[in-house]
Design a protein around this motif. Structure first.
Motif, PDB file in Angstrom:
ATOM      1  N   VAL A   1       0.839  -1.197   0.000  1.00  0.00           N
ATOM      2  CA  VAL A   1       0.000   0.000   0.000  1.00  0.00           C
ATOM      3  C   VAL A   1       0.879   1.254   0.000  1.00  0.00           C
ATOM      4  CG1 VAL A   1      -1.871   1.183   1.216  1.00  0.00           C
ATOM      5  CG2 VAL A   1      -1.688  -1.301   1.380  1.00  0.00           C
ATOM      6  N   PRO A   2       0.694   2.130  -1.002  1.00  0.00           N
ATOM      7  CA  PRO A   2       1.419   3.399  -0.947  1.00  0.00           C
ATOM      8  C   PRO A   2       0.825   4.232   0.186  1.00  0.00           C
ATOM      9  CG  PRO A   2      -0.133   3.398  -2.802  1.00  0.00           C
ATOM     10  CD  PRO A   2      -0.232   2.054  -2.151  1.00  0.00           C
ATOM     11  N   THR A   3       1.681   4.672   1.094  1.00  0.00           N
ATOM     12  CA  THR A   3       1.153   5.122   2.387  1.00  0.00           C
ATOM     13  C   THR A   3       1.531   6.551   2.730  1.00  0.00           C
ATOM     14  OG1 THR A   3       1.134   2.857   3.174  1.00  0.00           O
ATOM     15  CG2 THR A   3       1.177   4.540   4.856  1.00  0.00           C
ATOM     16  N   GLY A   4       0.546   7.275   3.283  1.00  0.00           N
ATOM     17  CA  GLY A   4       0.780   8.644   3.737  1.00  0.00           C
ATOM     18  C   GLY A   4       0.215   8.827   5.130  1.00  0.00           C
ATOM     19  N   ASN A   5      -1.116   8.896   5.193  1.00  0.00           N
ATOM     20  CA  ASN A   5      -1.777   9.117   6.475  1.00  0.00           C
ATOM     21  C   ASN A   5      -2.082   7.806   7.191  1.00  0.00           C
ATOM     22  OD1 ASN A   5      -2.310  11.331   8.002  1.00  0.00           O
ATOM     23  ND2 ASN A   5      -4.276  11.821   7.081  1.00  0.00           N
ATOM     24  N   PHE A   6      -1.689   6.680   6.606  1.00  0.00           N
ATOM     25  CA  PHE A   6      -1.785   5.347   7.208  1.00  0.00           C
ATOM     26  C   PHE A   6      -3.224   4.815   7.286  1.00  0.00           C
ATOM     27  CE2 PHE A   6      -0.802   1.999  10.380  1.00  0.00           C
ATOM     28  CZ  PHE A   6       0.386   1.549   9.879  1.00  0.00           C
ATOM     29  N   GLY A   7      -4.180   5.510   6.635  1.00  0.00           N
ATOM     30  CA  GLY A   7      -5.565   5.058   6.712  1.00  0.00           C
ATOM     31  C   GLY A   7      -5.808   3.822   5.862  1.00  0.00           C
TER      32      GLY A   7
ATOM     33  N   LYS B   1       1.190 -10.257   5.425  1.00  0.00           N
ATOM     34  CA  LYS B   1       2.295  -9.294   5.329  1.00  0.00           C
ATOM     35  C   LYS B   1       1.768  -7.973   4.775  1.00  0.00           C
ATOM     36  CE  LYS B   1       6.488  -8.411   5.992  1.00  0.00           C
ATOM     37  NZ  LYS B   1       7.025  -8.499   7.344  1.00  0.00           N
ATOM     38  N   PHE B   2       2.266  -6.880   5.328  1.00  0.00           N
ATOM     39  CA  PHE B   2       1.851  -5.542   4.909  1.00  0.00           C
ATOM     40  C   PHE B   2       3.088  -4.774   4.460  1.00  0.00           C
ATOM     41  CE2 PHE B   2      -2.451  -5.544   6.749  1.00  0.00           C
ATOM     42  CZ  PHE B   2      -2.371  -6.700   7.513  1.00  0.00           C
ATOM     43  N   LEU B   3       3.146  -4.440   3.174  1.00  0.00           N
ATOM     44  CA  LEU B   3       4.268  -3.648   2.666  1.00  0.00           C
ATOM     45  C   LEU B   3       3.815  -2.189   2.587  1.00  0.00           C
ATOM     46  CD1 LEU B   3       5.432  -5.973  -0.273  1.00  0.00           C
ATOM     47  CD2 LEU B   3       5.882  -6.176   2.180  1.00  0.00           C
ATOM     48  N   ILE B   4       4.621  -1.327   3.167  1.00  0.00           N
ATOM     49  CA  ILE B   4       4.285   0.098   3.191  1.00  0.00           C
ATOM     50  C   ILE B   4       5.216   0.834   2.255  1.00  0.00           C
ATOM     51  CG2 ILE B   4       4.425   2.147   4.658  1.00  0.00           C
ATOM     52  CD1 ILE B   4       3.466   0.515   6.945  1.00  0.00           C
ATOM     53  N   GLY B   5       4.659   1.421   1.193  1.00  0.00           N
ATOM     54  CA  GLY B   5       5.471   2.180   0.245  1.00  0.00           C
ATOM     55  C   GLY B   5       5.459   3.647   0.619  1.00  0.00           C
TER      56      GLY B   5
ATOM     57  N   SER C   1       6.473  -4.107   6.699  1.00  0.00           N
ATOM     58  CA  SER C   1       7.822  -3.758   6.227  1.00  0.00           C
ATOM     59  C   SER C   1       7.704  -2.481   5.417  1.00  0.00           C
ATOM     60  CB  SER C   1       8.394  -4.840   5.315  1.00  0.00           C
ATOM     61  OG  SER C   1       8.483  -6.060   6.001  1.00  0.00           O
ATOM     62  N   GLY C   2       8.714  -1.625   5.546  1.00  0.00           N
ATOM     63  CA  GLY C   2       8.661  -0.333   4.859  1.00  0.00           C
ATOM     64  C   GLY C   2       9.636  -0.270   3.690  1.00  0.00           C
TER      65      GLY C   2
ATOM     66  N   ASN D   1       9.351  11.252   2.065  1.00  0.00           N
ATOM     67  CA  ASN D   1       8.772  11.542   3.384  1.00  0.00           C
ATOM     68  C   ASN D   1       8.547  10.196   4.084  1.00  0.00           C
ATOM     69  OD1 ASN D   1       8.310  14.551   3.104  1.00  0.00           O
ATOM     70  ND2 ASN D   1       7.366  13.730   1.226  1.00  0.00           N
ATOM     71  N   ASP D   2       9.647   9.675   4.632  1.00  0.00           N
ATOM     72  CA  ASP D   2       9.710   8.242   4.938  1.00  0.00           C
ATOM     73  C   ASP D   2       9.650   7.917   6.428  1.00  0.00           C
ATOM     74  OD1 ASP D   2      12.067   9.325   5.700  1.00  0.00           O
ATOM     75  OD2 ASP D   2      13.351   7.838   4.720  1.00  0.00           O
ATOM     76  N   ILE D   3       8.924   8.711   7.205  1.00  0.00           N
ATOM     77  CA  ILE D   3       8.912   8.515   8.659  1.00  0.00           C
ATOM     78  C   ILE D   3       8.486   7.091   9.036  1.00  0.00           C
ATOM     79  CG2 ILE D   3       6.599   9.575   8.825  1.00  0.00           C
ATOM     80  CD1 ILE D   3       7.404  10.572  11.626  1.00  0.00           C
ATOM     81  N   LEU D   4       7.496   6.539   8.321  1.00  0.00           N
ATOM     82  CA  LEU D   4       7.001   5.201   8.686  1.00  0.00           C
ATOM     83  C   LEU D   4       8.048   4.133   8.389  1.00  0.00           C
ATOM     84  CD1 LEU D   4       3.366   5.672   7.355  1.00  0.00           C
ATOM     85  CD2 LEU D   4       4.022   5.383   9.751  1.00  0.00           C
ATOM     86  N   VAL D   5       8.801   4.346   7.321  1.00  0.00           N
ATOM     87  CA  VAL D   5       9.851   3.382   6.957  1.00  0.00           C
ATOM     88  C   VAL D   5      10.968   3.448   8.001  1.00  0.00           C
ATOM     89  CG1 VAL D   5      11.462   2.669   5.155  1.00  0.00           C
ATOM     90  CG2 VAL D   5       9.241   3.645   4.534  1.00  0.00           C
ATOM     91  N   ARG D   6      11.320   4.667   8.410  1.00  0.00           N
ATOM     92  CA  ARG D   6      12.365   4.798   9.442  1.00  0.00           C
ATOM     93  C   ARG D   6      11.903   4.163  10.752  1.00  0.00           C
ATOM     94  NH1 ARG D   6      12.866   9.951  10.646  1.00  0.00           N
ATOM     95  NH2 ARG D   6      11.513  10.866   9.058  1.00  0.00           N
ATOM     96  N   PHE D   7      10.616   4.300  11.037  1.00  0.00           N
ATOM     97  CA  PHE D   7      10.090   3.659  12.250  1.00  0.00           C
ATOM     98  C   PHE D   7      10.248   2.139  12.152  1.00  0.00           C
ATOM     99  CE2 PHE D   7       6.284   1.362  13.854  1.00  0.00           C
ATOM    100  CZ  PHE D   7       6.633   1.355  15.199  1.00  0.00           C
ATOM    101  N   LEU D   8       9.827   1.576  11.032  1.00  0.00           N
ATOM    102  CA  LEU D   8       9.871   0.112  10.923  1.00  0.00           C
ATOM    103  C   LEU D   8      11.310  -0.401  10.882  1.00  0.00           C
ATOM    104  CD1 LEU D   8       6.900  -0.313   8.441  1.00  0.00           C
ATOM    105  CD2 LEU D   8       6.978  -1.148  10.800  1.00  0.00           C
ATOM    106  N   ASP D   9      12.185   0.354  10.225  1.00  0.00           N
ATOM    107  CA  ASP D   9      13.579  -0.103  10.103  1.00  0.00           C
ATOM    108  C   ASP D   9      14.345   0.024  11.412  1.00  0.00           C
ATOM    109  OD1 ASP D   9      13.135  -0.720   7.517  1.00  0.00           O
ATOM    110  OD2 ASP D   9      14.243   0.966   6.648  1.00  0.00           O
ATOM    111  N   ALA D  10      14.100   1.116  12.152  1.00  0.00           N
ATOM    112  CA  ALA D  10      14.998   1.398  13.287  1.00  0.00           C
ATOM    113  C   ALA D  10      14.275   2.033  14.481  1.00  0.00           C
ATOM    114  CB  ALA D  10      16.116   2.331  12.806  1.00  0.00           C
ATOM    115  N   ASN D  11      12.969   1.902  14.547  1.00  0.00           N
ATOM    116  CA  ASN D  11      12.184   2.537  15.616  1.00  0.00           C
ATOM    117  C   ASN D  11      12.508   4.035  15.704  1.00  0.00           C
ATOM    118  OD1 ASN D  11      10.387   2.988  17.642  1.00  0.00           O
ATOM    119  ND2 ASN D  11      11.353   1.628  19.158  1.00  0.00           N
ATOM    120  N   ASP D  12      12.686   4.645  14.540  1.00  0.00           N
ATOM    121  CA  ASP D  12      12.974   6.085  14.497  1.00  0.00           C
ATOM    122  C   ASP D  12      11.709   6.803  14.029  1.00  0.00           C
ATOM    123  OD1 ASP D  12      13.856   8.648  14.057  1.00  0.00           O
ATOM    124  OD2 ASP D  12      15.047   8.160  12.273  1.00  0.00           O
ATOM    125  N   MET D  13      10.847   7.137  14.992  1.00  0.00           N
ATOM    126  CA  MET D  13       9.600   7.830  14.647  1.00  0.00           C
ATOM    127  C   MET D  13       9.836   9.315  14.895  1.00  0.00           C
ATOM    128  SD  MET D  13       6.558   6.782  13.714  1.00  0.00           S
ATOM    129  CE  MET D  13       4.972   7.502  13.445  1.00  0.00           C
TER     130      MET D  13
END
Ligand SMILES: Cc1ncc(COP(=O)(O)O)c(C=O)c1O
Ligand SMILES: N[C@@H](CCOP(=O)(O)O)C(=O)O
Length: 469
Positions: A252-258, A275-279, A359-360, A283-295
């Motif tokens: 899912v291409p993701t922005g507001n996560f809805g 499995k949920f793939l987040i594209g 996964s982001g 503006n990759d805050i969600l990917v950084r969160f999933l990769d390294a808990n960097d929210m």
């Protein structure tokens, strides 16, 4: 069916009140008190149903006694009748185990129509019954705005004001909003980013006197009804691919996560989405969160997929609440920290839980153009830039094709003709209903990122319409 706020201080309430409230008074988001779960037999019984029927049966699980199934069916039938494809949400095979779920056959050419065509009718139904009026305030990075305006234009009991970030949408997206000259519609171009627009909307909702005086309502995915209406298309696609007897994945291409949260909700209801793939774009805050808990929020940067130019994803709060064991105090504490510090270290156990399912993947602009080009060249498929982010996510994160992947194709390529033309040399044409979009008169007000000025504009618009009414 009752709903609770993720922050625990707003009183639980039923579907109708949640529909009209949008955001809870404590700033939290509503979720069902308990999730409805379908048995495998119940899922199988939904296979092969027309989309309007399938969606009525699933959404009815969330409405309690607010509407009968017959009433809801009448609304979903009407909502999806005007879609340009007979299947409403066709599934198009792109590779051995990759399927684009085309969500853009509604009037404004983006997946937002799937929920908003229904939401407009739900508002009407409830407001007629109650004899009330509402003022909708919404924030858009490009697509929610036009879908909400299209769904609410000329409705008697509704005034609608949409905030978009000035100069940060595609021209087609802006014109789709600003050329609707219905008296109940107002557009504001905010001198700021989408995150600023969304903050302004949330600030209006927590300004209790203003919210009550205007009878504010929401069309963004903070409104639970938006999420509820986005669940059925994942069910439709998964059932077509063999669920509940076969596991599937989503990208899912993701922005507001809805949108991706709606897919998660379908899993919570018993659909085997493994499995949920987040594209994401830059503006990759969600990917950084999933990769390294960097929210941690950074300034929003423009990209070729402008609808995803978002850093603070509203619906992440819903997932966080679930990850924290539905603890509203812990959720409120985390969100408060995020608001004040711009960062939020999520407890390790909750983060690890999230990474088991999600996964982001980040794609920059050149990568997006290359993916649009590849899809056109190798598959003969013309994708918009948002969809391309999700197809690229599959190739990178799930190259083994072990699960069938449902790729959310969230927008029609004609909404982003410049990017598509740059990538492929082809300029996708707008459907006939929008063919004269570029010669239509536009109307909008430019305002600074200032709550007082925006509230004054909303008030003036709503007053004018109640005087006219
Ligand atoms: C075309 C398109 N794709 C993807 C997204 C991101 O979806 P969500 O905000 O639900 O994560 C949006 C905006 O919401 C959009 O308009
Ligand atoms: N990308 C969206 C942003 C708002 O998202 P929503 O799902 O919360 O309405 C847009 O196009 O406006």
């Amino acid at each position: 069916m009752r709903y609770v706020s993720t922050r625990g201080e707003a009183a639980p309430r039923g579907f109708e009140d949640v529909l009209l409230a949008g955001l809870a008074e404590d700033g939290g988001l509503f979720l069902p008190e308990t999730w409805p779960v379908l048995t495998p037999e119940e899922w199988r019984a939904l296979r092969g149903l027309p989309y309007a029927e399938l969606s009525a049966r699933l959404i009815h699980r969330f409405v309690g006694d607010a509407l009968t199934l017959d009433e809801l069916r009448a609304l979903t039938t009407e909502a999806y009748a005007g879609f340009r494809h007979p299947a409403v949400v066709p599934l198009v095979q792109l590779g051995t185990n990759e399927f684009a779920l085309e969500l853009f056959h509604g009037p404004t050419l983006a997946f937002k129509d799937m929920a908003l065509q229904l939401l407009g009718r739900l508002f009407d139904h409830v407001l007629k019954k109650r004899g009330q009026r509402i003022t909708i305030v919404g924030a858009t990075s490009g697509d929610t705005g036009s879908a909400a305006i299209e769904a609410c234009r000329d409705r008697e009991a509704v005034d609608i004001v949409i905030l978009h970030p000035e100069g940060r949408t595609s021209e087609v997206q802006r014109r789709q909003m600003t050329t609707v000259l219905s008296p109940n519609v107002a557009n504001i171009a905010v001198q700021g980013s989408f995150d600023d627009c969304q903050d302004l909307v949330k600030a209006m909702f927590v300004d209790a006197p203003f919210r009550d005086e205007m009878r504010l309502a929401a069309v963004n995915s903070i409104n639970w009804a938006r999420i509820a209406a986005q669940i059925p298309y994942y069910a439709y696609a998964a059932l077509s691919l063999g669920a509940p007897d076969r596991e599937v994945a989503v990208s899912v291409p993701t922005g507001n996560f809805g949108n991706v949260f709606a897919a998660w909700a379908a899993r919570r209801m018993g659909l085997p989405i493994g499995k949920f793939l987040i594209g994401s774009n830059r503006n990759d805050i969600l990917v950084r969160f999933l990769d390294a808990n960097d929210m941690s929020a950074r300034p929003v940067e423009p990209s070729l997929s402008p609808s995803m130019d978002i850093q603070v994803s509203s619906n992440f709060e819903r997932l966080l609440f679930e990850l924290l064991g539905r603890d509203p105090v812990a959720t409120a504490r985390q969100m408060k920290e995020f608001r004040s510090a711009g960062r939020m270290p999520v407890p390790d156990a909750a983060w690890r839980e999230a990474t088991k399912l999600f996964s982001g993947f980040t794609l920059d602009d050149p990568g997006t153009l290359a993916e649009i080009q590849r899809l056109n060249r190798d598959v003969g498929y013309l994708a918009d830039p948002h969809t391309a982010v999700a197809t690229a996510a599959v190739r990178t994160l799930m190259p083994d094709g072990r699960l069938p992947v449902i790729i959310a194709a969230t927008a029609h390529p004609a909404k982003f003709p410049d990017a598509v033309e740059r990538a492929t040399g082809l300029r996708p044409a707008l459907p006939p209903a929008l063919a004269d979009l570029f010669s239509r008169e536009e109307r909008f007000t430019v305002l600074p990122n200032n709550l007082g000025e925006i509230e004054a504009r909303v008030k003036a618009h709503a007053r004018r319409n109640s005087v006219d009414a």
